[in-house]
Motif scaffolding. Sequence first.
Motif, PDB file in Angstrom:
ATOM      1  N   THR A  19       0.848  -1.187   0.000  1.00  0.00           N
ATOM      2  CA  THR A  19       0.000   0.000   0.000  1.00  0.00           C
ATOM      3  C   THR A  19       0.885   1.237   0.000  1.00  0.00           C
ATOM      4  N   VAL A  20       0.418   2.281  -0.667  1.00  0.00           N
ATOM      5  CA  VAL A  20       1.196   3.511  -0.807  1.00  0.00           C
ATOM      6  C   VAL A  20       1.189   4.268   0.516  1.00  0.00           C
ATOM      7  N   LEU A  21       2.381   4.598   0.986  1.00  0.00           N
ATOM      8  CA  LEU A  21       2.530   5.422   2.192  1.00  0.00           C
ATOM      9  C   LEU A  21       2.716   6.889   1.854  1.00  0.00           C
ATOM     10  N   GLY A  22       3.367   7.144   0.724  1.00  0.00           N
ATOM     11  CA  GLY A  22       3.618   8.528   0.344  1.00  0.00           C
ATOM     12  C   GLY A  22       4.427   8.600  -0.927  1.00  0.00           C
ATOM     13  N   VAL A  23       4.551   9.815  -1.433  1.00  0.00           N
ATOM     14  CA  VAL A  23       5.306  10.077  -2.658  1.00  0.00           C
ATOM     15  C   VAL A  23       6.328  11.159  -2.354  1.00  0.00           C
ATOM     16  N   ALA A  24       7.565  10.911  -2.748  1.00  0.00           N
ATOM     17  CA  ALA A  24       8.637  11.893  -2.552  1.00  0.00           C
ATOM     18  C   ALA A  24       9.111  12.375  -3.909  1.00  0.00           C
ATOM     19  N   HIS A  25       9.205  13.689  -4.057  1.00  0.00           N
ATOM     20  CA  HIS A  25       9.718  14.288  -5.282  1.00  0.00           C
ATOM     21  C   HIS A  25      11.207  14.527  -5.093  1.00  0.00           C
ATOM     22  N   HIS A  26      12.005  13.845  -5.879  1.00  0.00           N
ATOM     23  CA  HIS A  26      13.453  13.892  -5.748  1.00  0.00           C
ATOM     24  C   HIS A  26      14.042  14.471  -7.028  1.00  0.00           C
ATOM     25  N   ALA A  27      15.258  14.991  -6.955  1.00  0.00           N
ATOM     26  CA  ALA A  27      15.892  15.597  -8.128  1.00  0.00           C
ATOM     27  C   ALA A  27      16.065  14.593  -9.266  1.00  0.00           C
ATOM     28  N   SER A  28      16.300  13.332  -8.942  1.00  0.00           N
ATOM     29  CA  SER A  28      16.483  12.312  -9.980  1.00  0.00           C
ATOM     30  C   SER A  28      15.164  11.699 -10.425  1.00  0.00           C
ATOM     31  N   GLY A  29      14.052  12.104  -9.826  1.00  0.00           N
ATOM     32  CA  GLY A  29      12.741  11.568 -10.188  1.00  0.00           C
ATOM     33  C   GLY A  29      11.897  11.325  -8.949  1.00  0.00           C
ATOM     34  N   ASN A  30      10.660  10.915  -9.177  1.00  0.00           N
ATOM     35  CA  ASN A  30       9.759  10.644  -8.061  1.00  0.00           C
ATOM     36  C   ASN A  30      10.039   9.271  -7.464  1.00  0.00           C
ATOM     37  N   LEU A  31       9.802   9.161  -6.170  1.00  0.00           N
ATOM     38  CA  LEU A  31       9.928   7.893  -5.464  1.00  0.00           C
ATOM     39  C   LEU A  31       8.639   7.656  -4.685  1.00  0.00           C
ATOM     40  N   VAL A  32       8.208   6.405  -4.653  1.00  0.00           N
ATOM     41  CA  VAL A  32       6.985   6.034  -3.951  1.00  0.00           C
ATOM     42  C   VAL A  32       7.361   5.128  -2.792  1.00  0.00           C
ATOM     43  N   SER A  33       6.878   5.464  -1.611  1.00  0.00           N
ATOM     44  CA  SER A  33       7.128   4.657  -0.423  1.00  0.00           C
ATOM     45  C   SER A  33       5.948   3.718  -0.223  1.00  0.00           C
ATOM     46  N   LEU A  34       6.254   2.430  -0.058  1.00  0.00           N
ATOM     47  CA  LEU A  34       5.217   1.399   0.078  1.00  0.00           C
ATOM     48  C   LEU A  34       5.339   0.667   1.395  1.00  0.00           C
ATOM     49  N   ARG A  35       4.200   0.235   1.924  1.00  0.00           N
ATOM     50  CA  ARG A  35       4.176  -0.658   3.074  1.00  0.00           C
ATOM     51  C   ARG A  35       3.927  -2.064   2.529  1.00  0.00           C
ATOM     52  N   VAL A  36       4.925  -2.910   2.668  1.00  0.00           N
ATOM     53  CA  VAL A  36       4.836  -4.294   2.221  1.00  0.00           C
ATOM     54  C   VAL A  36       4.678  -5.157   3.455  1.00  0.00           C
ATOM     55  N   ALA A  37       3.924  -6.240   3.347  1.00  0.00           N
ATOM     56  CA  ALA A  37       3.598  -7.087   4.495  1.00  0.00           C
ATOM     57  C   ALA A  37       4.843  -7.574   5.232  1.00  0.00           C
ATOM     58  N   GLY A  38       4.901  -7.289   6.517  1.00  0.00           N
ATOM     59  CA  GLY A  38       5.929  -7.812   7.395  1.00  0.00           C
ATOM     60  C   GLY A  38       7.304  -7.188   7.276  1.00  0.00           C
ATOM     61  N   THR A  39       7.457  -6.127   6.493  1.00  0.00           N
ATOM     62  CA  THR A  39       8.787  -5.533   6.364  1.00  0.00           C
ATOM     63  C   THR A  39       8.712  -4.037   6.624  1.00  0.00           C
ATOM     64  N   THR A  40       9.875  -3.433   6.601  1.00  0.00           N
ATOM     65  CA  THR A  40       9.936  -1.980   6.711  1.00  0.00           C
ATOM     66  C   THR A  40       9.477  -1.368   5.391  1.00  0.00           C
ATOM     67  N   PRO A  41       9.160  -0.099   5.367  1.00  0.00           N
ATOM     68  CA  PRO A  41       8.713   0.527   4.111  1.00  0.00           C
ATOM     69  C   PRO A  41       9.757   0.383   3.000  1.00  0.00           C
ATOM     70  N   VAL A  42       9.252   0.162   1.785  1.00  0.00           N
ATOM     71  CA  VAL A  42      10.088  -0.017   0.605  1.00  0.00           C
ATOM     72  C   VAL A  42       9.907   1.204  -0.285  1.00  0.00           C
ATOM     73  N   THR A  43      11.013   1.710  -0.849  1.00  0.00           N
ATOM     74  CA  THR A  43      10.956   2.846  -1.759  1.00  0.00           C
ATOM     75  C   THR A  43      11.275   2.362  -3.171  1.00  0.00           C
ATOM     76  N   VAL A  44      10.368   2.662  -4.120  1.00  0.00           N
ATOM     77  CA  VAL A  44      10.542   2.243  -5.511  1.00  0.00           C
ATOM     78  C   VAL A  44      10.215   3.408  -6.434  1.00  0.00           C
ATOM     79  N   THR A  45      10.609   3.278  -7.680  1.00  0.00           N
ATOM     80  CA  THR A  45      10.257   4.284  -8.684  1.00  0.00           C
ATOM     81  C   THR A  45       8.876   3.964  -9.246  1.00  0.00           C
ATOM     82  N   PRO A  46       8.140   4.953  -9.738  1.00  0.00           N
ATOM     83  CA  PRO A  46       6.799   4.723 -10.264  1.00  0.00           C
ATOM     84  C   PRO A  46       6.761   3.775 -11.459  1.00  0.00           C
ATOM     85  N   GLY A  47       7.849   3.678 -12.220  1.00  0.00           N
ATOM     86  CA  GLY A  47       7.879   2.783 -13.366  1.00  0.00           C
ATOM     87  C   GLY A  47       7.825   1.313 -12.983  1.00  0.00           C
ATOM     88  N   GLU A  48       8.175   0.996 -11.737  1.00  0.00           N
ATOM     89  CA  GLU A  48       8.174  -0.383 -11.261  1.00  0.00           C
ATOM     90  C   GLU A  48       6.833  -0.790 -10.665  1.00  0.00           C
TER      91      GLU A  48
END
Length: 122
Positions: A19-48
């Motif tokens: 589930t999406v926790l938030g979106v960060a706007h970074h100089a190299s592009g946007n990053l999306v923070s996700l809550r994945v079951a049983g782990t710490t938040p994961v940060t991925v690019t929107p293309g993934e």
Amino acid sequence: MLLGIGDVVRITRSQTLGTVLGVAHHASGNLVSLRVAGTTPVTVTPGELELVARGLKPMTTTRAIATLLFGLIAVALAIGNVIYLNQHHINVWMLAFVAQATLTSIFAYLIGLFLRPRRVAV
């Protein structure tokens, strides 16, 4: 892609749901923070990401009161519109159409303006 907090997405490379926790706007592009079951938040690019489902907020008392208020405003405007047109001797079927069109358009406009879910383009 438009994402909102609480949307369910799939990481395409690992087929993991999160589930999406938030979106960060970074100089190299946007990053999306996700809550994945049983782990710490994961940060991925929107293309993934692949959107699976939209997250909806539950109806709160404030949202319910606002919806009722918007409905009453729409009814009052529809009645005022019909009274104005009735003074000009418009047919009854046309008054019914105008009342229904006024009611639905004003109500949908107010709901969309104030209570719509917020989405961020990533």
